[in-house]
Design an enzyme around this catalytic site. Structure first.
Site, short mmCIF file in Angstrom:
data_model
loop_
_atom_site.label_atom_id
_atom_site.label_comp_id
_atom_site.label_asym_id
_atom_site.label_seq_id
_atom_site.Cartn_x
_atom_site.Cartn_y
_atom_site.Cartn_z
N GLY A 159 -18.22 -56.61 -67.42
CA GLY A 159 -17.31 -57.75 -67.49
C GLY A 159 -16.00 -57.35 -66.85
O GLY A 159 -15.46 -56.28 -67.15
N GLY B 181 -13.59 -52.29 -57.86
CA GLY B 181 -12.42 -53.16 -57.76
C GLY B 181 -11.72 -53.34 -59.10
O GLY B 181 -10.49 -53.45 -59.17
N ASP B 182 -12.50 -53.35 -60.18
CA ASP B 182 -11.91 -53.45 -61.51
C ASP B 182 -11.16 -52.18 -61.88
O ASP B 182 -10.11 -52.24 -62.54
CB ASP B 182 -13.00 -53.72 -62.55
CG ASP B 182 -13.67 -55.06 -62.36
OD1 ASP B 182 -13.01 -55.98 -61.81
OD2 ASP B 182 -14.84 -55.20 -62.74
N THR C 165 -7.47 -55.39 -51.47
CA THR C 165 -8.28 -54.17 -51.48
C THR C 165 -9.31 -54.22 -50.35
O THR C 165 -9.87 -55.28 -50.05
CB THR C 165 -8.98 -53.99 -52.82
OG1 THR C 165 -9.82 -55.13 -53.09
CG2 THR C 165 -7.97 -53.85 -53.95
N ALA D 68 -14.54 -44.10 -58.93
CA ALA D 68 -15.50 -44.95 -59.63
C ALA D 68 -16.82 -45.09 -58.89
O ALA D 68 -17.87 -45.30 -59.52
CB ALA D 68 -14.90 -46.33 -59.87
N SER E 67 -18.10 -44.91 -65.20
CA SER E 67 -17.73 -44.13 -64.00
C SER E 67 -16.22 -43.94 -63.87
O SER E 67 -15.78 -43.27 -62.94
CB SER E 67 -18.25 -44.84 -62.75
OG SER E 67 -17.54 -46.05 -62.50
#
Length: 310
Positions: free
Chosen positions: A46, A254-255, A221, A285, A294
């Site tokens: 999520g 990206g999170d 990004t 990650a 990760s």
């Protein structure tokens, strides 16, 4: 380069909480094709939960605001966040609906994702999502678009500090919401959708358009190419990525970037320095499977950032 001492800042994340079902394969199947997979995993995910965990591991004091179902998956998701230091007192349990799930295929150093929202789309139709949470002008509120748009808008309106929006999944946004963004975080595809410009117009044109519409700063990004930031003063700079020796799984990278960016801004870093830490988190990650599993802790991040060229 020496690290400037920074106190742990406060980050509140308003967003989605999922259980990820991951299949690893050598290639993506074509429509109608059956292939053999290499590995199947069930992990925590999520976008909201991922960013909360990344921020907490980077040293921030993090509160998660979200929704899970009254099921074993919801308990697992909350326990996983708490294990990483996230305050989950703002995670509500919703009866009669399942915890959100994501179905992910990892292949060819990329991934495809189908999300079934479940409890992530069961919020009250009105009210302040941040009610009862600490807040000051120095704090950061971070949101994404995997929850109802009205919830994101109300969180932005209620934010007493700096509101950061990771506009993912990509969606057209009204000027009123963009104007409440201290920092808008997008990838190249999301940037084009949000700015309303073709991708070929380029990053700087999209950043100008978004700042004209009210965004304080914009971060795009670029995966292995790093990131481009247009700062609060309108200056644009590229933040290089730290190369990953091997790309295992890009899910949640990206999170990791967004969560660490929020943590470093809350700790007092200027945007460009925060983006350096965030870029390092994204690089780390992709070197292991899964999303939250990760993510690096603060000491690993510190060694990576301070050991890389400034």
């Amino acid at each position: 380069m020496t690290e400037r001492p920074a106190a742990a800042g406060r980050v509140t994340v308003v967003g989605s909480i999922n259980i990820d079902h991951v299949v690893v394969a050598a290639k993506f199947p074509s429509p109608g094709e059956t292939i053999l997979g290499q590995q199947a995993l069930v992990t925590l995910g999520g976008k909201g939960a991922n960013q909360a965990v990344a921020a907490a591991l980077a040293g921030a004091r993090v509160t998660m605001i979200g929704r899970v179902g009254a099921d074993a998956e919801g308990e697992r998701a909350r326990a996983g966040m708490a294990r990483h230091g996230v305050d989950t007192s703002g995670v509500a349990v919703v009866d009669g609906v399942d915890t959100g799930t994501a179905w992910i295929t990892v292949a060819e150093q990329d991934n495809t994702i189908i999300v079934v929202s479940g409890a992530n789309h069961r919020w009250p139709d009105s009210g302040n999502p941040l009610a009862g949470t600490p807040g000051s002008e120095d704090d950061v509120v971070l949101a994404q678009l995997e929850i109802p748009f009205g919830v994101v808008t109300r969180a932005a309106e209620a934010c007493r500090g700096r509101f950061l929006l990771n506009a993912a999944p990509a969606a057209e946004l009204p000027d009123e919401l963009i104007a409440r963004c201290a920092v808008l975080i997008v990838n190249e595809h999301e940037q084009a959708v949000v700015a309303g410009l073709p991708e070929e117009d380029g990053i700087e044109a999209a950043h100008r358009r978004l700042r004209e519409r009210g965004a304080g700063a914009v971060v795009t990004t670029l995966g292995p190419a790093g990131a481009v930031i247009t700062d609060f003063d309108g200056s644009t700079a590229r933040v290089p990525a730290i190369p990953a020796p091997e790309v295992v799984d890009t899910t949640g990278a990206g999170d990791a970037f967004a969560g660490v960016l929020a943590a470093r801004l809350a700790a007092g870093d200027p945007l460009r320095e925060a983006a350096r830490w965030a870029s390092a988190a994204g690089s780390l990650a992709v070197r292991a499977p899964g999303a939250q599993e990760s993510y690096p802790d603060r000491e690993t991040l510190r060694r990576t950032v301070l050991g890389s060229p400034c």
